[in-house]
Enzyme design. Structure first.
Site, short mmCIF file in Angstrom:
data_model
loop_
_atom_site.label_atom_id
_atom_site.label_comp_id
_atom_site.label_asym_id
_atom_site.label_seq_id
_atom_site.Cartn_x
_atom_site.Cartn_y
_atom_site.Cartn_z
CG ASP A 95 -2.10 0.95 0.97
OD1 ASP A 95 -2.94 0.63 0.10
OD2 ASP A 95 -2.17 2.01 1.61
CG PHE A 109 2.53 3.52 -11.74
CD1 PHE A 109 3.77 2.93 -11.52
CD2 PHE A 109 1.70 3.71 -10.64
CE1 PHE A 109 4.17 2.53 -10.25
CE2 PHE A 109 2.09 3.30 -9.36
CZ PHE A 109 3.33 2.71 -9.17
N GLY A 110 1.10 6.61 -12.18
CA GLY A 110 0.66 7.47 -11.08
C GLY A 110 1.27 8.87 -11.16
CE1 TYR A 111 -1.33 12.25 -7.73
CE2 TYR A 111 -0.95 10.08 -6.74
CZ TYR A 111 -1.78 11.16 -6.99
OH TYR A 111 -3.08 11.17 -6.51
CG ASP A 112 6.39 7.19 -11.37
OD1 ASP A 112 6.56 7.35 -10.15
OD2 ASP A 112 6.45 6.07 -11.92
CE LYS A 114 8.81 4.54 -9.27
NZ LYS A 114 7.44 4.35 -9.67
CG HIS A 122 7.89 4.67 -2.77
ND1 HIS A 122 8.43 5.07 -3.96
CD2 HIS A 122 6.56 4.44 -3.02
CE1 HIS A 122 7.48 5.10 -4.90
NE2 HIS A 122 6.34 4.72 -4.34
NE ARG A 123 5.13 -0.17 -5.43
CZ ARG A 123 4.93 1.10 -5.83
NH1 ARG A 123 5.72 1.66 -6.72
NH2 ARG A 123 3.94 1.79 -5.33
P1 IMP Z 1 -2.72 1.91 -3.59
O1 IMP Z 1 -1.46 1.50 -2.85
O2 IMP Z 1 -3.19 0.84 -4.52
O3 IMP Z 1 -3.77 2.46 -2.67
O4 IMP Z 1 -2.34 3.08 -4.59
C1 IMP Z 1 -1.23 3.86 -4.42
C2 IMP Z 1 -1.34 5.11 -5.31
O5 IMP Z 1 -0.28 6.00 -4.92
C3 IMP Z 1 -1.10 4.81 -6.79
O6 IMP Z 1 -2.28 4.55 -7.49
C4 IMP Z 1 -0.42 6.09 -7.27
O7 IMP Z 1 -1.39 7.08 -7.52
C5 IMP Z 1 0.38 6.51 -6.04
N1 IMP Z 1 1.72 5.90 -6.09
C6 IMP Z 1 2.23 4.97 -5.23
N2 IMP Z 1 3.47 4.62 -5.60
C7 IMP Z 1 3.75 5.34 -6.71
C8 IMP Z 1 4.88 5.39 -7.56
O8 IMP Z 1 5.88 4.68 -7.40
N3 IMP Z 1 4.79 6.25 -8.58
C9 IMP Z 1 3.71 7.05 -8.80
N4 IMP Z 1 2.61 7.02 -8.06
C10 IMP Z 1 2.63 6.16 -7.01
#
Ligand code: IMP
Length: 203
Positions: free
Chosen positions: A73, A156-159, A179, A184-185
């Site tokens: 998460d 993806f996401g906010y990258d 990356k 964090h991941r």
């Molecule tokens: P969840 O963990 O499925 O609730 O979603 C985490 C959300 O945080 C993602 O859908 C992204 O919007 C954002 N997020 C988390 N990790 C990343 C990342 O490594 N890159 C960009 N966005 C991230």
């Protein structure tokens, strides 16, 4: 405890995350499979805490499939927004938005606030669940700053908004490996990988 198969389920429906999980975990003793092979798995609604959400996702997947399961998460915490969107990052701005629209929403919020600080960090809590056995959680963070506008096409996401500390390119402009080395991941999953490698969990 010995696990009969070395199949490990990556319990995420986010394809961006799935690819990162596979690249980061890369444990030769294990075969990683995705939820596409286990579409019957149903997850409960998410709560407000990274730890609780990650543990519930991994435990739910392990219970419903009998496989060792990993999940995470994660979220983006923006200093000027008091840590928002945090664990609600995936749904920020409302349901049905694309990643690009969500990023645009975040930028417009910062603009409306007249925020001076662009400091932010990504947080990831990864969880490993052993069927009928223990669970483990590990946390990783990555600090950086937010750009004024999106830049880059990877990830993806906010990258495209996020430039990690010590870099001049956004996560979406770095290679996958760059990356994963600092993210964090990457940090959380390498710690989970150490648990996974322990002889006792593999047959
Ligand atoms: P969840 O963990 O499925 O609730 O979603 C985490 C959300 O945080 C993602 O859908 C992204 O919007 C954002 N997020 C988390 N990790 C990343 C990342 O490594 N890159 C960009 N966005 C991230």
């Amino acid at each position: 405890m010995k696990i009969r198969e070395n199949r490990v389920l990556i319990a995420t429906t986010n394809l961006g995350k799935l690819e990162e999980f596979k690249n980061i975990l890369e444990t030769p003793e294990c075969t990683f499979v995705g939820l596409d092979e286990y579409p019957q798995v149903k997850f409960p609604a998410e709560g407000q805490s990274y730890f609780e959400n990650a543990r519930i996702k991994a435990r739910t997947a392990a219970r419903q499939t009998g496989l060792v399961s990993v999940a995470d998460d994660s979220g983006l915490e923006v200093l000027a927004l008091g840590g928002r969107p945090g664990p609600l990052s995936a749904r920020y701005g409302g349901p049905g938005l694309s990643d690009f629209e969500r990023s645009a929403y975040l930028l417009s919020e910062l603009e409306t606030l007249g925020a001076v600080s662009r400091l932010a960090r990504f947080v990831c809590v990864a969880a490993l669940a052993i069927p009928d056995g223990p669970s483990f959680t590990e946390k990783g963070t990555c600090r950086g700053v937010l750009l004024q506008e999106a830049s880059g096409t990877r990830g993806f996401g906010y990258d495209p908004l996020f430039v990690p500390e010590g870099y001049e390119r956004s996560f979406a402009e770095l290679s996958k490996n760059e990356k994963n080395q600092i993210s964090h991941r990457g940090i959380a999953l390498r710690a989970i990988s150490a648990h996974l490698r322990k002889e006792s969990f593999l047959s």
